[in-house]
Design a protein around this motif. Structure first.
Motif, PDB file in Angstrom:
ATOM      1  N   PHE A  55       0.863  -1.186   0.000  1.00 22.55           N
ATOM      2  CA  PHE A  55       0.000   0.000   0.000  1.00 22.55           C
ATOM      3  C   PHE A  55       0.900   1.237   0.000  1.00 22.55           C
ATOM      4  O   PHE A  55       1.624   1.488   0.962  1.00 22.55           O
ATOM      5  CB  PHE A  55      -0.892  -0.044   1.250  1.00 22.55           C
ATOM      6  CG  PHE A  55      -1.928   1.048   1.325  1.00 22.55           C
ATOM      7  CD1 PHE A  55      -2.349   1.744   0.196  1.00 22.55           C
ATOM      8  CD2 PHE A  55      -2.507   1.361   2.553  1.00 22.55           C
ATOM      9  CE1 PHE A  55      -3.313   2.742   0.280  1.00 22.55           C
ATOM     10  CE2 PHE A  55      -3.470   2.359   2.653  1.00 22.55           C
ATOM     11  CZ  PHE A  55      -3.871   3.040   1.521  1.00 22.55           C
ATOM     12  N   THR A  83       1.155   5.438  -0.788  1.00 23.36           N
ATOM     13  CA  THR A  83       0.364   6.658  -0.967  1.00 23.36           C
ATOM     14  C   THR A  83       1.251   7.827  -1.390  1.00 23.36           C
ATOM     15  O   THR A  83       2.430   7.894  -1.030  1.00 23.36           O
ATOM     16  CB  THR A  83      -0.416   7.025   0.318  1.00 23.36           C
ATOM     17  OG1 THR A  83       0.497   7.198   1.404  1.00 23.36           O
ATOM     18  CG2 THR A  83      -1.429   5.957   0.671  1.00 23.36           C
ATOM     19  N   THR A 139      -5.617   4.266  -7.494  1.00 20.21           N
ATOM     20  CA  THR A 139      -6.833   4.886  -6.967  1.00 20.21           C
ATOM     21  C   THR A 139      -6.514   6.250  -6.374  1.00 20.21           C
ATOM     22  O   THR A 139      -5.375   6.715  -6.443  1.00 20.21           O
ATOM     23  CB  THR A 139      -7.500   3.906  -5.967  1.00 20.21           C
ATOM     24  OG1 THR A 139      -8.778   4.413  -5.613  1.00 20.21           O
ATOM     25  CG2 THR A 139      -6.660   3.674  -4.719  1.00 20.21           C
ATOM     26  N   HIS A 149     -13.898   3.271   0.693  1.00 18.10           N
ATOM     27  CA  HIS A 149     -12.757   2.986  -0.177  1.00 18.10           C
ATOM     28  C   HIS A 149     -11.924   1.820   0.375  1.00 18.10           C
ATOM     29  O   HIS A 149     -11.549   0.899  -0.360  1.00 18.10           O
ATOM     30  CB  HIS A 149     -11.917   4.265  -0.266  1.00 18.10           C
ATOM     31  CG  HIS A 149     -10.836   4.241  -1.288  1.00 18.10           C
ATOM     32  ND1 HIS A 149      -9.723   5.028  -1.168  1.00 18.10           N
ATOM     33  CD2 HIS A 149     -10.686   3.532  -2.433  1.00 18.10           C
ATOM     34  CE1 HIS A 149      -8.934   4.809  -2.213  1.00 18.10           C
ATOM     35  NE2 HIS A 149      -9.481   3.904  -2.986  1.00 18.10           N
ATOM     36  N   LEU A 150     -11.666   1.856   1.681  1.00 19.15           N
ATOM     37  CA  LEU A 150     -10.889   0.775   2.315  1.00 19.15           C
ATOM     38  C   LEU A 150     -11.615  -0.556   2.196  1.00 19.15           C
ATOM     39  O   LEU A 150     -11.035  -1.559   1.781  1.00 19.15           O
ATOM     40  CB  LEU A 150     -10.654   1.096   3.795  1.00 19.15           C
ATOM     41  CG  LEU A 150      -9.429   1.958   4.114  1.00 19.15           C
ATOM     42  CD1 LEU A 150      -9.491   2.450   5.557  1.00 19.15           C
ATOM     43  CD2 LEU A 150      -8.137   1.178   3.881  1.00 19.15           C
ATOM     44  N   ILE A 163      -9.581  -1.114  -1.252  1.00 19.97           N
ATOM     45  CA  ILE A 163      -8.175  -1.242  -0.836  1.00 19.97           C
ATOM     46  C   ILE A 163      -7.915  -2.584  -0.151  1.00 19.97           C
ATOM     47  O   ILE A 163      -6.999  -3.326  -0.546  1.00 19.97           O
ATOM     48  CB  ILE A 163      -7.762  -0.066   0.085  1.00 19.97           C
ATOM     49  CG1 ILE A 163      -7.856   1.257  -0.687  1.00 19.97           C
ATOM     50  CG2 ILE A 163      -6.355  -0.283   0.638  1.00 19.97           C
ATOM     51  CD1 ILE A 163      -7.588   2.503   0.150  1.00 19.97           C
ATOM     52  N   VAL A 222      -1.345  -1.445  -4.235  1.00 22.09           N
ATOM     53  CA  VAL A 222      -2.348  -0.377  -4.233  1.00 22.09           C
ATOM     54  C   VAL A 222      -1.611   0.953  -4.150  1.00 22.09           C
ATOM     55  O   VAL A 222      -0.846   1.186  -3.210  1.00 22.09           O
ATOM     56  CB  VAL A 222      -3.320  -0.527  -3.041  1.00 22.09           C
ATOM     57  CG1 VAL A 222      -4.303   0.641  -3.004  1.00 22.09           C
ATOM     58  CG2 VAL A 222      -4.072  -1.853  -3.131  1.00 22.09           C
ATOM     59  N   SER A 251      -2.326   4.946  -4.060  1.00 20.54           N
ATOM     60  CA  SER A 251      -3.397   5.923  -3.898  1.00 20.54           C
ATOM     61  C   SER A 251      -2.864   7.356  -3.930  1.00 20.54           C
ATOM     62  O   SER A 251      -1.911   7.695  -3.234  1.00 20.54           O
ATOM     63  CB  SER A 251      -4.162   5.676  -2.591  1.00 20.54           C
ATOM     64  OG  SER A 251      -5.297   6.531  -2.532  1.00 20.54           O
TER      65      SER A 251
END
Ligand SMILES: Nc1ncnc2c1ncn2[C@@H]1O[C@H](COP(=O)(O)OP(=O)(O)O)[C@@H](O)[C@H]1O
Ligand SMILES: Cc1cn([C@H]2C[C@H](O)[C@@H](COP(=O)(O)OP(=O)(O)O)O2)c(=O)[nH]c1=O
Length: 215
Positions: free
Chosen positions: A7, A9, A39, A76-77, A81, A91, A93
């Protein structure tokens, strides 16, 4: 081959150059055979995208804004996700919870402790190993002087509710990001966004190589 989900970001003030590199990072992972879920927040699901339209366009008080961004994040989670991470995907974001601390907390001055409580509530996740609070594995913080970001944005697109804020607002947003980094320095990678696009990309790539995620 099975993979652990990752994950990642992207964070920073509007105009820092995040969007410019997100697709390239996705392609780099795909070139190594990884499946990528690309995303953004607020958004990423049909419900969260509807909330995004409200958040970015309608005037509202800071608590209402915080509650809506966290409601969008919860959907969203849960819908996107967590399932993607469980499948072992990468993922990526464009923004996540640090943006709420930076914009609603720093920019709008909303109470930090309340945001911490909401973060814990919304990101609590039941995994195979038990209950934990989901956080990104790595957050790339694109650091750029607000004046330079404003110059980059001028004429590039029609400003939304946040993009039309003044330089003092974005200074507080940057301070909010800095406070998040101080609280969890291991998770953050600082990217010097005040460089040519290719130099910025090399920094992004090096962070991923350092983690052992990209060759
Ligand atoms: N390194 C860079 N140097 C100069 N301009 C840039 C650079 N990176 C992006 N830009 C331009 O700045 C503007 C904002 O970039 P963007 O990636 O949309 O920022 P963000 O997603 O962080 O809001 C765009 O017009 C983009 O083409
Ligand atoms: C995720 C999030 C974004 N925002 C703001 C930051 C941005 O100004 C805006 C949308 O982000 P962004 O998708 O980066 O805008 P654009 O599509 O124009 O590049 O929402 C918050 O205020 N709180 C949040 O929790």
């Amino acid at each position: 081959m099975t993979h652990h989900g990752l994950f990642i970001t992207f964070e920073g003030i509007d105009g820092a150059g995040k969007s410019t590199h997100i697709d390239a990072l996705a392609r780099a992972f795909e070139a190594q055979g990884r499946v990528v879920t690309l995303t953004r927040e607020p958004g990423g699901t049909p419900l969260a995208e509807k909330l995004r339209t409200l958040i970015l366009n309608d005037p509202m008080d800071a608590l209402t804004e915080a509650l809506l961004v966290f409601a969008a994040r919860r959907d969203h989670l849960q819908q996107r996700i967590e399932p993607a991470l469980a499948r072992g995907e990468v993922v990526i974001s464009d923004r996540f919870t640090d943006a709420t601390f930076a914009y609603q907390g720093g920019g709008r001055g909303y109470d930090w402790e309340t945001l911490l409580n909401l973060e814990r509530m919304i990101q609590t996740t039941q995994g195979p190993e038990g209950i934990f609070v989901r956080q990104p594995d790595v957050t790339l913080w694109f650091e750029l002087d607000p004046e330079i970001a404003a110059q980059r944005l001028a004429g590039a697109r029609v400003p939304d509710k946040f993009e039309s804020q003044n330089a003092a607002f974005f200074k507080r947003v940057s301070d909010g990001y800095a406070q998040r980094l101080q609280a969890d320095p291991q998770r953050f990678a600082r990217i010097n966004a005040d460089q040519a696009r290719d130099a910025v990309w090399q920094e992004v790539r090096q962070v991923m190589q350092h983690q052992g995620w990209l060759a």
